[in-house]
Design an enzyme around this catalytic site. Structure first.
Site, PDB file in Angstrom:
ATOM      1  NE  ARG A 136      -3.963  -1.812   2.283  1.00  0.00           N
ATOM      2  CZ  ARG A 136      -5.094  -1.644   1.701  1.00  0.00           C
ATOM      3  NH1 ARG A 136      -5.281  -0.770   0.813  1.00  0.00           N
ATOM      4  NH2 ARG A 136      -5.992  -2.761   1.900  1.00  0.00           N
ATOM      5  CD  GLU A 190     -11.508   3.056  13.702  1.00  0.00           C
ATOM      6  OE1 GLU A 190     -10.395   2.916  14.289  1.00  0.00           O
ATOM      7  OE2 GLU A 190     -12.247   2.048  13.572  1.00  0.00           O
ATOM      8  CG  HIS A 233     -19.668   5.850   4.493  1.00  0.00           C
ATOM      9  ND1 HIS A 233     -19.160   4.729   3.984  1.00  0.00           N
ATOM     10  CD2 HIS A 233     -20.639   5.127   5.319  1.00  0.00           C
ATOM     11  CE1 HIS A 233     -19.488   3.564   4.412  1.00  0.00           C
ATOM     12  NE2 HIS A 233     -20.545   3.919   5.324  1.00  0.00           N
ATOM     13  CD  GLN A 276     -31.167  13.496  -1.044  1.00  0.00           C
ATOM     14  OE1 GLN A 276     -31.205  14.668  -0.274  1.00  0.00           O
ATOM     15  NE2 GLN A 276     -32.511  13.654  -1.773  1.00  0.00           N
ATOM     16  CD  GLU A 277     -23.444   8.814  -2.357  1.00  0.00           C
ATOM     17  OE1 GLU A 277     -22.464   8.994  -2.780  1.00  0.00           O
ATOM     18  OE2 GLU A 277     -24.116   7.726  -1.920  1.00  0.00           O
ATOM     19  CG  ASN A 309     -14.947   8.804   2.255  1.00  0.00           C
ATOM     20  OD1 ASN A 309     -15.124   8.765   0.829  1.00  0.00           O
ATOM     21  ND2 ASN A 309     -15.307   7.899   3.088  1.00  0.00           N
ATOM     22  CG  ASP A 322     -16.205   4.307   6.050  1.00  0.00           C
ATOM     23  OD1 ASP A 322     -16.476   3.336   5.742  1.00  0.00           O
ATOM     24  OD2 ASP A 322     -15.751   5.170   5.245  1.00  0.00           O
ATOM     25  NE  ARG A 366      -6.954  -0.769  -3.455  1.00  0.00           N
ATOM     26  CZ  ARG A 366      -7.092  -1.805  -3.298  1.00  0.00           C
ATOM     27  NH1 ARG A 366      -8.199  -2.662  -3.600  1.00  0.00           N
ATOM     28  NH2 ARG A 366      -6.233  -2.432  -2.752  1.00  0.00           N
ATOM     29  CB  SER A 389     -22.260  10.467   6.579  1.00  0.00           C
ATOM     30  OG  SER A 389     -23.373   9.952   7.081  1.00  0.00           O
TER      31      SER A 389
HETATM   32  C1  GRF Z   1     -21.776   4.958  -4.874  1.00  0.00           C
HETATM   33  O1  GRF Z   1     -22.193   3.827  -4.200  1.00  0.00           O
HETATM   34  C2  GRF Z   1     -21.774   6.039  -3.856  1.00  0.00           C
HETATM   35  O2  GRF Z   1     -22.704   5.629  -2.954  1.00  0.00           O
HETATM   36  C3  GRF Z   1     -20.316   6.012  -3.185  1.00  0.00           C
HETATM   37  O3  GRF Z   1     -19.355   5.465  -4.030  1.00  0.00           O
HETATM   38  C4  GRF Z   1     -20.222   4.929  -5.023  1.00  0.00           C
HETATM   39  C5  GRF Z   1     -19.753   5.475  -6.439  1.00  0.00           C
HETATM   40  O4  GRF Z   1     -19.977   6.655  -6.426  1.00  0.00           O
HETATM   41  N1  GRF Z   1     -19.899   7.231  -2.485  1.00  0.00           N
HETATM   42  P1  GRF Z   1     -19.443   7.849  -7.877  1.00  0.00           P
HETATM   43  O5  GRF Z   1     -20.558   7.689  -8.656  1.00  0.00           O
HETATM   44  O6  GRF Z   1     -18.319   6.992  -8.438  1.00  0.00           O
HETATM   45  O7  GRF Z   1     -19.153   9.062  -7.378  1.00  0.00           O
END
Ligand code: GRF
Length: 195
Positions: free
Chosen positions: A64, A142, A108, A172-173, A106, A144, A90, A135
């Site tokens: 990594r 750690e 999630h 919503q994201e 990030n 998420d 990753r 979120s």
């Molecule tokens: C989706 O499952 C989203 O919920 C999570 O990452 C995955 C792909 O998102 N955040 P994206 O379309 O590549 O932004």
């Protein structure tokens, strides 16, 4: 503020973040970086004139640190102020996270602290939850687990499936992440709750 966005797949969150960073916005995208050279997000980003790069994590096996050293080379070439993980799949080492401590975000697909890790929608359905959501948090070593900057909620309807819920949450994201990034770039405090 310069923003680098890390993607692994389609990059729909990256695209909505980039679209949100228009003229009066305090931030602008300077690099879209993926662990997968074939990630569709790279193609969409390049088509919009964004700088793109990739580091194929499969070339590094379990090392990594070596993989991340390559990521850092690309990142240091643009010297981002903020890093947004957007569908980046990753796990990052504590070393990488510390390097960008406090300025890596990030998104999630769960109402953290519930359902850290994978398969968040199936787990919410399995638990019989009335609502789900997404979120945005500051990344800490750690998984998420860092301080939450914003959340958006959706109701779970009768007959909801993991894929129907995933689609609702993804919408919503696309609302939440741009709103949180703008506040973060402007140095605003507090947690954004979107309904
Ligand atoms: C989706 O499952 C989203 O919920 C999570 O990452 C995955 C792909 O998102 N955040 P994206 O379309 O590549 O932004």
């Amino acid at each position: 503020k310069k923003v680098a966005i890390l993607v692994s797949g389609g990059g729909s969150n990256m695209l909505t973040l980039c679209s949100s960073m228009m003229d009066d916005h305090p931030a602008r995208p300077v690099l879209v970086l993926s662990n997968d050279p074939s990630a569709k997000g790279l193609k969409y980003a390049a088509a919009r004139g964004l700088s793109v790069a990739s580091v194929d994590h499969r070339k590094f096996g379990k090392d990594r640190a070596a993989f991340e050293a390559e990521l850092v080379k690309h990142l240091e070439s643009v010297e981002p102020d903020i890093i947004c993980l957007a569908g980046f799949m990753r796990v990052l080492t504590a070393g990488f996270v510390e390097r960008y401590a406090g300025r890596m975000l990030n998104i999630h697909p769960s109402l953290l602290p519930k359902y850290k890790g994978l398969n968040t929608h199936a787990r919410a359905l399995e638990a019989g939850d009335a609502e789900a959501g997404c979120s945005v948090h500051v990344v800490t070593p750690e998984l998420d687990d860092g301080p939450i900057l914003g959340q958006a909620r959706v109701t779970i309807e009768p007959g909801e499936t993991a894929s129907s819920l995933a689609a609702k949450v993804l919408k919503q994201e696309h609302r939440l992440y741009p709103a949180v990034l703008r506040r973060f770039a402007e140095g605003e405090q507090g947690v954004l709750e979107l309904t």
